[in-house]
Design a protein around this motif. Structure first.
Motif, PDB file in Angstrom:
ATOM      1  N   ASP A   5       0.829  -1.210   0.000  1.00 39.39           N
ATOM      2  CA  ASP A   5       0.000   0.000   0.000  1.00 39.39           C
ATOM      3  C   ASP A   5       0.863   1.259   0.000  1.00 39.39           C
ATOM      4  O   ASP A   5       1.776   1.398   0.810  1.00 39.39           O
ATOM      5  N   ASP A   6       0.532   2.157  -0.923  1.00 37.52           N
ATOM      6  CA  ASP A   6       1.292   3.406  -1.069  1.00 37.52           C
ATOM      7  C   ASP A   6       0.665   4.539  -0.260  1.00 37.52           C
ATOM      8  O   ASP A   6       0.321   5.600  -0.787  1.00 37.52           O
ATOM      9  N   ASN A   7       0.510   4.276   1.048  1.00 30.48           N
ATOM     10  CA  ASN A   7       0.005   5.301   1.972  1.00 30.48           C
ATOM     11  C   ASN A   7      -1.330   5.878   1.497  1.00 30.48           C
ATOM     12  O   ASN A   7      -1.508   7.102   1.410  1.00 30.48           O
ATOM     13  N   SER A   8      -2.272   4.988   1.197  1.00 25.51           N
ATOM     14  CA  SER A   8      -3.582   5.401   0.673  1.00 25.51           C
ATOM     15  C   SER A   8      -4.290   6.354   1.622  1.00 25.51           C
ATOM     16  O   SER A   8      -4.521   6.013   2.792  1.00 25.51           O
ATOM     17  N   LEU A  18       3.063  -4.542   3.140  1.00 34.22           N
ATOM     18  CA  LEU A  18       4.173  -3.600   3.157  1.00 34.22           C
ATOM     19  C   LEU A  18       3.618  -2.207   2.923  1.00 34.22           C
ATOM     20  O   LEU A  18       2.806  -2.007   2.008  1.00 34.22           O
ATOM     21  N   HIS A  19       4.046  -1.248   3.726  1.00 34.77           N
ATOM     22  CA  HIS A  19       3.586   0.138   3.584  1.00 34.77           C
ATOM     23  C   HIS A  19       4.717   0.975   2.983  1.00 34.77           C
ATOM     24  O   HIS A  19       5.862   0.894   3.427  1.00 34.77           O
ATOM     25  N   ARG A  20       4.374   1.768   1.982  1.00 41.32           N
ATOM     26  CA  ARG A  20       5.340   2.693   1.401  1.00 41.32           C
ATOM     27  C   ARG A  20       4.891   4.115   1.715  1.00 41.32           C
ATOM     28  O   ARG A  20       3.747   4.367   2.098  1.00 41.32           O
ATOM     29  N   THR A  21       5.797   5.053   1.526  1.00 43.40           N
ATOM     30  CA  THR A  21       5.553   6.412   2.015  1.00 43.40           C
ATOM     31  C   THR A  21       4.615   7.233   1.146  1.00 43.40           C
ATOM     32  O   THR A  21       4.111   8.263   1.573  1.00 43.40           O
ATOM     33  N   GLY A  22       4.386   6.789  -0.082  1.00 40.60           N
ATOM     34  CA  GLY A  22       3.517   7.546  -0.980  1.00 40.60           C
ATOM     35  C   GLY A  22       3.346   6.817  -2.289  1.00 40.60           C
ATOM     36  O   GLY A  22       3.789   5.669  -2.443  1.00 40.60           O
ATOM     37  N   LYS A  23       2.708   7.469  -3.241  1.00 41.91           N
ATOM     38  CA  LYS A  23       2.420   6.870  -4.542  1.00 41.91           C
ATOM     39  C   LYS A  23       3.690   6.888  -5.388  1.00 41.91           C
ATOM     40  O   LYS A  23       4.021   7.884  -6.029  1.00 41.91           O
TER      41      LYS A  23
END
Length: 255
Positions: free
Chosen positions: A39-42, A63-68
């Protein structure tokens, strides 16, 4: 027991679909599939929904990412994670039910028992099997694949398909850090790289249904990347780019 297969789904604002998608994939009885959600920090809270599911369901990872940061980079992150975890079959899939979950079984079967190294869920293998897309988008996608075949020689009807199963050997052979593109062209680049390396690609027919809930992430800049990216891939192939040479397994394992 952990599955031999993992389904990787990147998400950005998919709260309407993600819980039902996870439930549907986990509910397939004929073969067990683990899942990795990236997920791109939805902003809509998709990541929180997946966290709650993962806390009670060991087959779901997140896994979490900081943005799109782009579809391609999400999949590269997922591929590396899946290889580290030891999965034999790594599948990429959309969250919005445009890819029919039951077809996971056929993709897995193609790679596990039918000799394919890469199995592609193809919209164009038996005609044009797309539901609820505007005609302009159907034509754009169909002729984009034709253009890719002409320029590259890639023997795949649906070159931009995003419903794909890879045997781990394919992803180990590719230098994933050398994959350049983030959108439509990412899908082309992965298939073309596998093709140039001599891996066997098999297409499995699917019916692609346009999303009912949520918002499409497609835009003209992503399509433009594909048009010019294909020419770049062809030039790299002509001039013998090292990116199309298989990596040594020992080198991959040491990283």
């Amino acid at each position: 027991m952990r599955s031999d297969s993992v389904v990787i789904i990147p998400t950005y604002n998919e709260k309407e679909n993600i819980e039902k998608m996870i439930e549907t994939v986990l509910g397939i009885e004929e073969h067990s599939f683990d899942m990795l959600i990236i997920d791109d920090n939805s902003p809509d809270g998709t990541g929180d929904i997946v966290d709650a599911i993962a806390s009670r369901e060991p087959r779901v990872n997140v896994l979490h990412r900081t943005g799109k940061l782009g579809l391609g980079t999400a999949y590269i992150t997922g591929f590396k994670w899946a290889l580290e975890q030891g999965y034999e079959f790594i599948i990429e899939m959309d969250a919005d039910f445009s890819h029919p979950p039951r077809k996971l079984l056929e993709l897995h079967e193609a790679c596990a028992h039918q000799g394919a190294d890469v199995a592609v869920g193809s919209r164009y293998l038996t005609g044009v099997n797309v539901v609820n897309w505007p005609m302009g988008r159907v034509l754009m996608s169909y002729y984009a694949s034709a253009y890719v075949r002409i320029v590259t020689g890639l023997k795949v009807r649906d070159t931009t398909a995003g419903f794909v199963c890879y045997r781990r050997e394919v992803l180990e052979a590719i230098n994933l850090d050398s994959i350049e593109f983030k959108g439509y062209a990412f899908q082309i680049e992965m298939k073309f790289t596998a093709y140039r390396m001599g891996f066997k690609i098999k297409e499995v027919p699917i019916v692609f249904v346009n999303r009912v809930l949520g918002t499409s992430k497609m835009n003209s800049s992503i399509f433009g990347e594909a048009v010019f990216g294909v020419m770049k891939l062809r030039f790299e192939a002509i001039f013998g780019s090292k990116k199309f040479k298989r990596r040594d397994k020992q080198l991959t394992a040491s990283k």
